[in-house]
Design an enzyme around this catalytic site. Structure first.
Site, PDB file in Angstrom:
ATOM      1  N   ARG A  52     -50.779  -4.295 -33.133  1.00 21.34           N
ATOM      2  CA  ARG A  52     -50.654  -4.322 -34.792  1.00 21.34           C
ATOM      3  C   ARG A  52     -49.406  -4.014 -35.073  1.00 21.34           C
ATOM      4  O   ARG A  52     -48.231  -3.549 -34.646  1.00 21.34           O
ATOM      5  CB  ARG A  52     -51.708  -3.162 -35.152  1.00 21.34           C
ATOM      6  N   PHE A 103     -45.884  -2.572 -34.188  1.00 14.52           N
ATOM      7  CA  PHE A 103     -45.269  -2.999 -32.984  1.00 14.52           C
ATOM      8  C   PHE A 103     -45.884  -2.508 -31.646  1.00 14.52           C
ATOM      9  O   PHE A 103     -45.272  -1.842 -30.709  1.00 14.52           O
ATOM     10  CB  PHE A 103     -43.973  -3.211 -32.824  1.00 14.52           C
ATOM     11  N   HIS A 104     -47.288  -2.038 -31.697  1.00 14.67           N
ATOM     12  CA  HIS A 104     -47.531  -1.411 -30.413  1.00 14.67           C
ATOM     13  C   HIS A 104     -49.363  -1.614 -30.547  1.00 14.67           C
ATOM     14  O   HIS A 104     -49.705  -2.125 -31.541  1.00 14.67           O
ATOM     15  CB  HIS A 104     -47.672   0.109 -30.450  1.00 14.67           C
ATOM     16  N   ALA A 105     -49.994  -1.422 -29.364  1.00 13.13           N
ATOM     17  CA  ALA A 105     -51.645  -1.089 -29.230  1.00 13.13           C
ATOM     18  C   ALA A 105     -51.783   0.093 -28.644  1.00 13.13           C
ATOM     19  O   ALA A 105     -51.085   0.790 -28.242  1.00 13.13           O
ATOM     20  CB  ALA A 105     -52.055  -2.229 -28.355  1.00 13.13           C
TER      21      ALA A 105
END
Length: 123
Positions: A78, A31-33
């Site tokens: 992602r 839950f991040h980029a």
């Protein structure tokens, strides 16, 4: 035998390696980029899925063999999910850990991508 060589079958110099394991099948991770960091993900045992999102398109990729790696460029949201009970996900990164490189809020990610597109920057 599986050999990993930086700047050959790994498209960068490896600065950090870490593993995710004992992740319950109903738990999602990520839950991040990243603004600049690039990674290669390899499920060295078991299987999992990776949802990739560039702000416009989404694609899910299954990692289910230790000879299959997934390159993730910077500026890609992602989510890792659907882990088998025996899954061990190895992550190779081209940079050391830097909290400032993370985009952890999806709305902030979309704003970052929009800003880069307006500036004409793409990887």
């Amino acid at each position: 035998l599986i050999a990993l060589e930086e700047n050959r079958n790994i498209p960068f110099s490896i600065r950090r390696c870490y593993f995710m394991y004992n992740t319950q099948p109903n738990i999602s991770r990520g839950f991040h980029a990243h603004k600049t960091l690039r990674q290669v993900l390899i499920c060295v045992r078991g299987k999992c899925k990776i949802l990739l999102d560039n702000g416009t398109e989404k694609e899910s990729v299954a990692l289910d063999r230790p000879n299959k790696g997934l390159y993730i460029a910077s500026n890609i949201w992602r989510v890792m999910y659907d882990f088998s009970e025996d899954a061990v996900l190895m992550v190779l990164a081209d940079q050391l850990y830097d909290e400032g490189d993370y985009l952890r809020n999806y709305e902030d990610f979309l704003a970052w991508i929009g800003k880069k597109e307006r500036a004409g920057e793409t990887e």
